[in-house]
Design an enzyme around this catalytic site. Structure first.
Site, PDB file in Angstrom:
ATOM      1  N   TRP A 113     -46.293 -28.168  19.027  1.00 12.97           N
ATOM      2  CA  TRP A 113     -47.039 -29.399  18.736  1.00 12.97           C
ATOM      3  C   TRP A 113     -48.526 -29.264  19.037  1.00 12.97           C
ATOM      4  CZ3 TRP A 113     -44.833 -32.876  15.856  1.00 12.97           C
ATOM      5  CH2 TRP A 113     -43.445 -32.976  15.869  1.00 12.97           C
ATOM      6  N   ILE A 114     -49.126 -28.141  18.666  1.00 15.82           N
ATOM      7  CA  ILE A 114     -50.534 -27.946  19.019  1.00 15.82           C
ATOM      8  C   ILE A 114     -51.442 -28.333  17.851  1.00 15.82           C
ATOM      9  CG2 ILE A 114     -52.234 -26.312  19.938  1.00 15.82           C
ATOM     10  CD1 ILE A 114     -49.722 -27.033  21.790  1.00 15.82           C
ATOM     11  N   GLU A 144     -50.968 -36.653  24.121  1.00 10.92           N
ATOM     12  CA  GLU A 144     -51.891 -36.728  25.268  1.00 10.92           C
ATOM     13  C   GLU A 144     -51.358 -37.642  26.377  1.00 10.92           C
ATOM     14  OE1 GLU A 144     -55.834 -37.330  23.682  1.00 10.92           O
ATOM     15  OE2 GLU A 144     -55.618 -35.601  22.375  1.00 10.92           O
TER      16      GLU A 144
HETATM   17  C1  LIG Z   1     -48.816 -34.914  16.365  1.00 10.17           C
HETATM   18  C2  LIG Z   1     -48.818 -34.360  17.754  1.00 10.17           C
HETATM   19  C3  LIG Z   1     -49.900 -33.627  18.196  1.00 10.17           C
HETATM   20  C4  LIG Z   1     -49.896 -33.041  19.479  1.00 10.17           C
HETATM   21  N1  LIG Z   1     -50.956 -32.254  19.872  1.00 10.17           N
HETATM   22  C5  LIG Z   1     -50.882 -31.563  21.046  1.00 10.17           C
HETATM   23  C6  LIG Z   1     -51.904 -30.623  21.411  1.00 10.17           C
HETATM   24  O1  LIG Z   1     -52.915 -30.459  20.703  1.00 10.17           O
HETATM   25  N2  LIG Z   1     -51.740 -29.911  22.558  1.00 10.17           N
HETATM   26  C7  LIG Z   1     -50.661 -30.066  23.371  1.00 10.17           C
HETATM   27  O2  LIG Z   1     -50.581 -29.380  24.381  1.00 10.17           O
HETATM   28  N3  LIG Z   1     -49.686 -30.961  23.067  1.00 10.17           N
HETATM   29  C8  LIG Z   1     -49.759 -31.707  21.917  1.00 10.17           C
HETATM   30  N4  LIG Z   1     -48.761 -32.596  21.576  1.00 10.17           N
HETATM   31  C9  LIG Z   1     -47.609 -32.751  22.462  1.00 10.17           C
HETATM   32  C10 LIG Z   1     -47.565 -34.089  23.175  1.00 10.17           C
HETATM   33  O3  LIG Z   1     -48.559 -34.136  24.168  1.00 10.17           O
HETATM   34  C11 LIG Z   1     -46.144 -34.286  23.711  1.00 10.17           C
HETATM   35  O4  LIG Z   1     -45.301 -34.506  22.584  1.00 10.17           O
HETATM   36  C12 LIG Z   1     -46.034 -35.422  24.695  1.00 10.17           C
HETATM   37  O5  LIG Z   1     -46.709 -35.142  25.883  1.00 10.17           O
HETATM   38  C13 LIG Z   1     -44.568 -35.744  25.027  1.00 10.17           C
HETATM   39  O6  LIG Z   1     -43.860 -34.590  25.350  1.00 10.17           O
HETATM   40  P1  LIG Z   1     -42.457 -34.275  24.635  1.00 10.17           P
HETATM   41  O7  LIG Z   1     -42.662 -34.415  23.168  1.00 10.17           O
HETATM   42  O8  LIG Z   1     -41.965 -32.985  25.153  1.00 10.17           O
HETATM   43  O9  LIG Z   1     -41.503 -35.435  25.073  1.00 10.17           O
HETATM   44  P2  LIG Z   1     -40.652 -35.484  26.438  1.00 10.17           P
HETATM   45  O10 LIG Z   1     -41.502 -35.131  27.575  1.00 10.17           O
HETATM   46  O11 LIG Z   1     -39.393 -34.716  26.241  1.00 10.17           O
HETATM   47  O12 LIG Z   1     -40.308 -37.031  26.503  1.00 10.17           O
HETATM   48  C14 LIG Z   1     -39.305 -37.649  25.677  1.00 10.17           C
HETATM   49  C15 LIG Z   1     -39.253 -39.126  26.047  1.00 10.17           C
HETATM   50  O13 LIG Z   1     -38.890 -39.261  27.432  1.00 10.17           O
HETATM   51  C16 LIG Z   1     -39.872 -40.002  28.127  1.00 10.17           C
HETATM   52  N5  LIG Z   1     -40.021 -39.462  29.481  1.00 10.17           N
HETATM   53  C17 LIG Z   1     -40.146 -38.176  29.864  1.00 10.17           C
HETATM   54  N6  LIG Z   1     -40.271 -38.088  31.195  1.00 10.17           N
HETATM   55  C18 LIG Z   1     -40.234 -39.370  31.666  1.00 10.17           C
HETATM   56  C19 LIG Z   1     -40.328 -39.947  32.955  1.00 10.17           C
HETATM   57  N7  LIG Z   1     -40.487 -39.213  34.063  1.00 10.17           N
HETATM   58  N8  LIG Z   1     -40.243 -41.302  33.051  1.00 10.17           N
HETATM   59  C20 LIG Z   1     -40.089 -42.070  31.959  1.00 10.17           C
HETATM   60  N9  LIG Z   1     -39.995 -41.579  30.702  1.00 10.17           N
HETATM   61  C21 LIG Z   1     -40.069 -40.245  30.564  1.00 10.17           C
HETATM   62  C22 LIG Z   1     -41.163 -39.820  27.326  1.00 10.17           C
HETATM   63  O14 LIG Z   1     -42.086 -40.843  27.569  1.00 10.17           O
HETATM   64  C23 LIG Z   1     -40.605 -39.833  25.903  1.00 10.17           C
HETATM   65  O15 LIG Z   1     -40.407 -41.155  25.491  1.00 10.17           O
HETATM   66  C24 LIG Z   1     -48.783 -33.240  20.334  1.00 10.17           C
HETATM   67  C25 LIG Z   1     -47.698 -34.030  19.901  1.00 10.17           C
HETATM   68  C26 LIG Z   1     -47.695 -34.583  18.632  1.00 10.17           C
HETATM   69  C27 LIG Z   1     -46.512 -35.394  18.203  1.00 10.17           C
END
Ligand SMILES: Cc1cc2nc3c(=O)[nH]c(=O)nc-3n(C[C@H](O)[C@H](O)[C@H](O)COP(=O)(O)OP(=O)(O)OC[C@H]3O[C@@H](n4cnc5c(N)ncnc54)[C@H](O)[C@@H]3O)c2cc1C
Length: 378
Positions: free
Chosen positions: A153-154, A360
């Site tokens: 997802w970068i 973010e």
């Molecule tokens: C279009 C897009 C662009 C992106 N660009 C970048 C980028 O440039 N660089 C980069 O490094 N990343 C990037 N990301 C990644 C983004 O930062 C992550 O998707 C985000 O931080 C969530 O992580 P995850 O998808 O692994 O979800 P998870 O961490 O698996 O979370 C899944 C769900 O569980 C919830 N959750 C998790 N832990 C907890 C907790 N302790 N308490 C309550 N709820 C919780 C979350 O809120 C979410 O609803 C991007 C994502 C997208 C979709």
């Protein structure tokens, strides 16, 4: 909004506004269909937008966090995807601006202010919110760091020239075992994986990255060994201000389309704009946009003054992203069936807005940050 912008800030706002009206808004639909545009990037470089807040000595325009917020805010009024592209570019470049050695700043910030695209790679297939749980490793072998792992997802990664990558240099040390590295496109072992087929923000490029025995000289370490998590969190504090700015700009765009429609659409013998149910939607939209703008610029001001803004940036992102999703949804509702058609654009805005609650730092994670901070305050 009355934020007492200076003459210089107003001049930049008007310049970016004009750029957006002429170059960005007309192609937003095309970006959604065909993805990132290198041609538009070239125009952004020519307009001096890419390093607008960098010091002049690194090729920038000597702006600050308020200027950055203005730039992203105005771009988002035309295309949220393009505003996100610039936000991600700065997310990476700013780590070098704040933590790079003089050599790294000289080498990379000139590129970032010119035509090189930057990306920031923290998230992995197995770790997003739990950023300290990343698995990519960096081991020192003689004079070289050797990196192995993958990123997911970068933003910008498929089109980027330079990537700031976070990796574990001490897998047993949790967040304190993470370090940051600068990797250039073409470095052997560093490759781009599949492009994500996203719901929205389709005018920005989002790919996986693969690190297979990537060998880097010591000069590519950014900051101290073990300081990567802190570097990433500081960068994200700044980027969350940009998310507030994108939310305000995108929501305003949606509200304007809905306003024009509500004033001309007749139902039961009068424009729907005369119905209280519709007026109430506009009251809520306008209040939310105004509040998001004020939160965005007051947090940007804290950053520009060098003050801590972690809680404020998180609050801005939580409020702004949720307001933006709600506003885009209400804009669709105002247009009725036409809102559900691609012809009126607001369906795209809702798809774009949804990312703001996820990227973010998700709303859930940021509420933990804000809630625990507030509870610990005296
Ligand atoms: C279009 C897009 C662009 C992106 N660009 C970048 C980028 O440039 N660089 C980069 O490094 N990343 C990037 N990301 C990644 C983004 O930062 C992550 O998707 C985000 O931080 C969530 O992580 P995850 O998808 O692994 O979800 P998870 O961490 O698996 O979370 C899944 C769900 O569980 C919830 N959750 C998790 N832990 C907890 C907790 N302790 N308490 C309550 N709820 C919780 C979350 O809120 C979410 O609803 C991007 C994502 C997208 C979709």
């Amino acid at each position: 909004m009355n934020f007492d912008f200076t003459e210089e800030q107003l001049m930049i706002r008007d310049m970016v506004r004009e750029f957006t009206e002429n170059e960005v808004t007309p192609i937003d639909e095309e970006l959604d269909k065909h993805g990132f545009s290198r041609e538009l990037h070239k125009k952004m470089v020519q307009a001096g937008l890419m390093g607008i807040h960098f010091p002049e000595k690194y090729g920038g325009a000597e702006g600050d966090a308020i200027i950055s917020a203005i730039t992203v805010h105005e771009l988002a009024k035309g295309s949220a995807s393009i505003a996100l592209f610039l936000d991600a570019h700065w997310l990476a470049a700013d780590t070098i601006l704040y933590h790079g050695s003089e050599e790294q700043k000289e080498k990379y910030l000139h590129k970032a202010a010119a035509d090189s695209i930057f990306s920031f790679a923290l998230t992995e297939p197995c770790a997003g919110s739990d950023a300290a749980g990343i698995k990519t490793t960096a081991k020192l072998e003689g004079d070289e760091w050797v990196l192995n792992g993958s990123k997911a997802w970068i933003t910008n990664s498929g089109v980027a020239d330079v990537c700031v990558v976070l990796a574990k240099t001490d897998p047993d040390a949790g967040a304190k075992g993470i370090s940051a590295f600068i990797i250039e496109k073409g470095t052997p072992g560093f490759s781009v994986g599949k492009e994500e087929n996203k719901m929205g923000m389709r005018g920005s490029n989002t790919c996986e990255l693969i690190l297979d025995n990537v060998r880097l000289p010591k000069s590519q370490l950014l900051g101290e060994v073990g300081s990567g998590f802190k570097i990433a969190m500081i960068a994200l504090d700044g980027a969350r201000i940009s998310i507030g700015a994108i939310a305000a700009g995108l929501a305003e765009h949606a509200m304007k389309i809905a306003r024009d429609y509500a004033n001309q659409r007749v139902a039961f013998g009068k424009p729907i704009a005369k119905l209280y149910a519709i007026q109430e939607k506009f009251a809520n939209m306008a209040v939310g946009i105004e509040a998001t703008q004020l939160m965005t610029y007051s947090t940007a001001k804290l950053k520009a003054q060098g003050k801590r803004h972690t809680k404020e940036a998180a609050m801005t992102k939580i409020f702004g992203s949720e307001m933006c999703v709600k506003t885009c949804d209400e804009a669709i509702q105002t247009l009725g069936g036409y809102g559900y058609s691609k012809e009126y654009h607001v369906e795209r805005f809702l798809r774009d807005a949804k990312l703001l609650q996820i990227g973010e730092g998700t709303s859930e994670i940021l509420k933990i940050l804000v809630g625990s901070t507030v509870l610990a305050e005296k």
